[in-house]
Design a protein around this motif. Structure first.
Motif, PDB file in Angstrom:
ATOM      1  N   GLN A  13       0.810  -1.218   0.000  1.00 54.07           N
ATOM      2  CA  GLN A  13       0.000   0.000   0.000  1.00 54.07           C
ATOM      3  C   GLN A  13       0.841   1.266   0.000  1.00 54.07           C
ATOM      4  O   GLN A  13       0.319   2.361  -0.235  1.00 54.07           O
ATOM      5  CB  GLN A  13      -0.966  -0.007   1.183  1.00 54.07           C
ATOM      6  CG  GLN A  13      -0.318  -0.088   2.545  1.00 54.07           C
ATOM      7  CD  GLN A  13      -1.341  -0.220   3.651  1.00 54.07           C
ATOM      8  OE1 GLN A  13      -2.167   0.670   3.853  1.00 54.07           O
ATOM      9  NE2 GLN A  13      -1.315  -1.327   4.368  1.00 54.07           N
ATOM     10  N   GLN A  14       2.149   1.143   0.249  1.00 56.77           N
ATOM     11  CA  GLN A  14       3.052   2.290   0.127  1.00 56.77           C
ATOM     12  C   GLN A  14       3.767   2.299  -1.226  1.00 56.77           C
ATOM     13  O   GLN A  14       4.683   3.079  -1.443  1.00 56.77           O
ATOM     14  CB  GLN A  14       4.083   2.264   1.263  1.00 56.77           C
ATOM     15  CG  GLN A  14       3.477   2.442   2.638  1.00 56.77           C
ATOM     16  CD  GLN A  14       4.529   2.431   3.739  1.00 56.77           C
ATOM     17  OE1 GLN A  14       5.730   2.478   3.494  1.00 56.77           O
ATOM     18  NE2 GLN A  14       4.084   2.367   4.980  1.00 56.77           N
ATOM     19  N   THR A  15       3.311   1.432  -2.128  1.00 52.90           N
ATOM     20  CA  THR A  15       3.937   1.299  -3.442  1.00 52.90           C
ATOM     21  C   THR A  15       2.927   1.436  -4.572  1.00 52.90           C
ATOM     22  O   THR A  15       3.175   2.122  -5.572  1.00 52.90           O
ATOM     23  CB  THR A  15       4.613  -0.088  -3.553  1.00 52.90           C
ATOM     24  OG1 THR A  15       5.630  -0.197  -2.563  1.00 52.90           O
ATOM     25  CG2 THR A  15       5.220  -0.300  -4.934  1.00 52.90           C
ATOM     26  N   ILE A  16       1.757   0.798  -4.420  1.00 51.32           N
ATOM     27  CA  ILE A  16       0.737   0.763  -5.465  1.00 51.32           C
ATOM     28  C   ILE A  16       0.035   2.113  -5.574  1.00 51.32           C
ATOM     29  O   ILE A  16      -0.171   2.816  -4.585  1.00 51.32           O
ATOM     30  CB  ILE A  16      -0.278  -0.354  -5.159  1.00 51.32           C
ATOM     31  CG1 ILE A  16       0.401  -1.725  -5.219  1.00 51.32           C
ATOM     32  CG2 ILE A  16      -1.465  -0.314  -6.117  1.00 51.32           C
ATOM     33  CD1 ILE A  16      -0.463  -2.867  -4.741  1.00 51.32           C
ATOM     34  N   ASP A  17      -0.354   2.464  -6.784  1.00 57.87           N
ATOM     35  CA  ASP A  17      -1.029   3.734  -7.010  1.00 57.87           C
ATOM     36  C   ASP A  17      -2.344   3.823  -6.223  1.00 57.87           C
ATOM     37  O   ASP A  17      -3.068   2.838  -6.069  1.00 57.87           O
ATOM     38  CB  ASP A  17      -1.322   3.911  -8.504  1.00 57.87           C
ATOM     39  CG  ASP A  17      -1.741   5.327  -8.829  1.00 57.87           C
ATOM     40  OD1 ASP A  17      -2.946   5.630  -8.726  1.00 57.87           O
ATOM     41  OD2 ASP A  17      -0.880   6.139  -9.193  1.00 57.87           O
ATOM     42  N   GLU A  18      -2.666   5.015  -5.784  1.00 58.17           N
ATOM     43  CA  GLU A  18      -3.839   5.240  -4.945  1.00 58.17           C
ATOM     44  C   GLU A  18      -5.162   4.933  -5.643  1.00 58.17           C
ATOM     45  O   GLU A  18      -6.186   4.712  -4.978  1.00 58.17           O
ATOM     46  CB  GLU A  18      -3.847   6.691  -4.451  1.00 58.17           C
ATOM     47  CG  GLU A  18      -3.899   7.713  -5.568  1.00 58.17           C
ATOM     48  CD  GLU A  18      -3.674   9.132  -5.081  1.00 58.17           C
ATOM     49  OE1 GLU A  18      -3.486   9.354  -3.853  1.00 58.17           O
ATOM     50  OE2 GLU A  18      -3.671  10.046  -5.932  1.00 58.17           O
ATOM     51  N   LYS A  19      -5.180   4.879  -6.975  1.00 60.52           N
ATOM     52  CA  LYS A  19      -6.436   4.628  -7.689  1.00 60.52           C
ATOM     53  C   LYS A  19      -6.978   3.215  -7.454  1.00 60.52           C
ATOM     54  O   LYS A  19      -8.138   2.939  -7.755  1.00 60.52           O
ATOM     55  CB  LYS A  19      -6.257   4.862  -9.190  1.00 60.52           C
ATOM     56  CG  LYS A  19      -5.355   3.858  -9.893  1.00 60.52           C
ATOM     57  CD  LYS A  19      -5.211   4.206 -11.369  1.00 60.52           C
ATOM     58  CE  LYS A  19      -4.304   3.255 -12.110  1.00 60.52           C
ATOM     59  NZ  LYS A  19      -4.143   3.619 -13.541  1.00 60.52           N
ATOM     60  N   TYR A  20      -6.142   2.322  -6.917  1.00 57.43           N
ATOM     61  CA  TYR A  20      -6.573   0.951  -6.646  1.00 57.43           C
ATOM     62  C   TYR A  20      -7.123   0.775  -5.231  1.00 57.43           C
ATOM     63  O   TYR A  20      -7.332  -0.355  -4.776  1.00 57.43           O
ATOM     64  CB  TYR A  20      -5.415  -0.021  -6.873  1.00 57.43           C
ATOM     65  CG  TYR A  20      -4.857   0.041  -8.272  1.00 57.43           C
ATOM     66  CD1 TYR A  20      -5.597  -0.414  -9.359  1.00 57.43           C
ATOM     67  CD2 TYR A  20      -3.584   0.563  -8.516  1.00 57.43           C
ATOM     68  CE1 TYR A  20      -5.091  -0.353 -10.648  1.00 57.43           C
ATOM     69  CE2 TYR A  20      -3.061   0.623  -9.805  1.00 57.43           C
ATOM     70  CZ  TYR A  20      -3.818   0.164 -10.865  1.00 57.43           C
ATOM     71  OH  TYR A  20      -3.305   0.224 -12.143  1.00 57.43           O
ATOM     72  N   TYR A  21      -7.342   1.892  -4.533  1.00 54.23           N
ATOM     73  CA  TYR A  21      -7.872   1.867  -3.178  1.00 54.23           C
ATOM     74  C   TYR A  21      -9.067   2.809  -3.074  1.00 54.23           C
ATOM     75  O   TYR A  21      -9.215   3.726  -3.882  1.00 54.23           O
ATOM     76  CB  TYR A  21      -6.796   2.288  -2.168  1.00 54.23           C
ATOM     77  CG  TYR A  21      -5.602   1.373  -2.118  1.00 54.23           C
ATOM     78  CD1 TYR A  21      -5.568   0.307  -1.224  1.00 54.23           C
ATOM     79  CD2 TYR A  21      -4.509   1.563  -2.962  1.00 54.23           C
ATOM     80  CE1 TYR A  21      -4.465  -0.545  -1.171  1.00 54.23           C
ATOM     81  CE2 TYR A  21      -3.407   0.711  -2.923  1.00 54.23           C
ATOM     82  CZ  TYR A  21      -3.389  -0.338  -2.029  1.00 54.23           C
ATOM     83  OH  TYR A  21      -2.315  -1.184  -1.982  1.00 54.23           O
ATOM     84  N   ALA A  22      -9.900   2.584  -2.084  1.00 51.68           N
ATOM     85  CA  ALA A  22     -11.060   3.447  -1.884  1.00 51.68           C
ATOM     86  C   ALA A  22     -10.607   4.870  -1.570  1.00 51.68           C
ATOM     87  O   ALA A  22      -9.672   5.071  -0.791  1.00 51.68           O
ATOM     88  CB  ALA A  22     -11.919   2.900  -0.745  1.00 51.68           C
ATOM     89  N   PRO A  23     -11.257   5.860  -2.165  1.00 50.89           N
ATOM     90  CA  PRO A  23     -10.915   7.258  -1.864  1.00 50.89           C
ATOM     91  C   PRO A  23     -11.028   7.535  -0.365  1.00 50.89           C
ATOM     92  O   PRO A  23     -11.973   7.102   0.298  1.00 50.89           O
ATOM     93  CB  PRO A  23     -11.965   8.049  -2.654  1.00 50.89           C
ATOM     94  CG  PRO A  23     -12.377   7.132  -3.760  1.00 50.89           C
ATOM     95  CD  PRO A  23     -12.319   5.749  -3.173  1.00 50.89           C
ATOM     96  N   GLY A  24     -10.042   8.229   0.155  1.00 50.32           N
ATOM     97  CA  GLY A  24     -10.056   8.571   1.566  1.00 50.32           C
ATOM     98  C   GLY A  24      -9.535   7.496   2.494  1.00 50.32           C
ATOM     99  O   GLY A  24      -9.497   7.696   3.710  1.00 50.32           O
TER     100      GLY A  24
END
Length: 218
Positions: A69-80
C-alpha cells in the motif's frame, strides 16, 4: 540493463494453520494481515517498483494490497482510505500466477464475487478470460500446463520490464503462491516464507529473453 524482480509468497491464509485444502479460495487470517503490514514496513524497494503483478485469489489480492500500500497507485484503493501513493505502481491481476493445484484452496472465486469484494481493482482483464477460475485448459494443474504457464509469465515479464525501463520505477513484484514460485523464474526449487520476498537481478540474453540471476535476498 539489469532489472530487479521480487517474488512474494502470500501471507497466512485460513487454510494454512490446519492444512485444510477443502476451504475454497481462503482469505487471510488475522496473523496473515499482520504479516502483510510487516511486509509493508520492511520491503526496502518500495519506490523502485513500477508494477505489482498478483494472482487473483483472495489471499494474494489481500497480500498485494496490504503489503504494498506504500507502493501501489492510490487509484486501486477506496478514496479517503489513506492507502496507495500518488503516481505509484500499476497493479495487474494475472491469472497465470495463480496457485498450481486444482484443490479448493487453490481455486479462485467467481469473478463477480471477487469484484464485489475488491471493487477498486482492474477486473477488465479477467472479464475477457473465458477460463478463470476453472482449473482447465490454460490453467490445468498438470506439470506440462504449469511449465507452459511459467513460460507465459516469463514472456509477460519481458514485455513489462521493457515498458518500465525508462519509467524511474523499473522493478516488478510478483505476488504468488508457494507452489508456483519456481515456475515464475524457471528454476527447479524456490522457497519463500509467508509474506516474505526473494529478489533477483534480471538481464536479457541475445534473443531478448529474460535471464534470472542469483538472488539478492534469501
Amino acid at each position: 540493463m539489469s532489472f530487479r524482480l521480487h517474488l512474494i509468497r502470500h501471507a497466512e491464509g485460513t487454510h494454512n494453520p490446519g492444512h485444510n485444502t477443502t476451504i475454497h479460495d481462503p482469505p487471510l487470517t488475522e496473523k496473515g494481515i499482520e504479516q502483510c503490514l510487516e511486509l509493508c514496513q520492511d520491503f526496502p524497494f518500495k519506490e523502485s517498483v513500477g508494477l505489482v503483478m498478483t494472482s487473483p485469489l483472495r489471499r494474494t489480492l489481500q497480500t498485494a494490497r496490504l503489503g504494498f500500500q506504500q507502493t501501489i497507485d492510490e487509484k486501486y484503493y477506496a478514496p479517503g482510505s489513506g492507502a496507495g501513493v500518488q503516481n505509484g505502481a500499476i497493479l495487474l491481476l494475472e491469472p497465470d500466477v495463480q496457485a498450481h493445484s486444482a484443490r479448493p484452496c487453490d481455486t479462485g472465486s467467481d469473478i463477480a464475487i471477487l469484484r464485489s469484494e475488491f471493487y477498486d481493482l482492474p477486473w477488465e482483464i479477467l472479464d475477457l478470460d473465458p477460463t478463470f477460475p476453472k482449473k482447465e485448459g490454460l490453467y490445468a494443474s498438470d506439470s506440462e500446463c504449469l511449465k507452459l504457464r511459467g513460460a507465459r509469465v516469463q514472456r509477460r515479464l519481458e514485455q513489462k520490464f521493457n515498458e518500465l525501463k525508462d519509467s524511474g520505477r523499473p522493478d516488478i513484484v510478483v505476488v504468488t503462491h508457494g507452489g508456483f514460485l519456481s515456475s515464475v523464474i524457471g528454476q527447479e526449487r524456490t522457497e519463500v516464507g509467508q509474506a516474505k520476498w526473494k529478489s533477483f537481478m534480471v538481464t536479457f540474453d541475445k534473443d531478448s529473453r529474460i535471464v534470472v540471476e542469483s538472488a539478492l535476498r534469501e
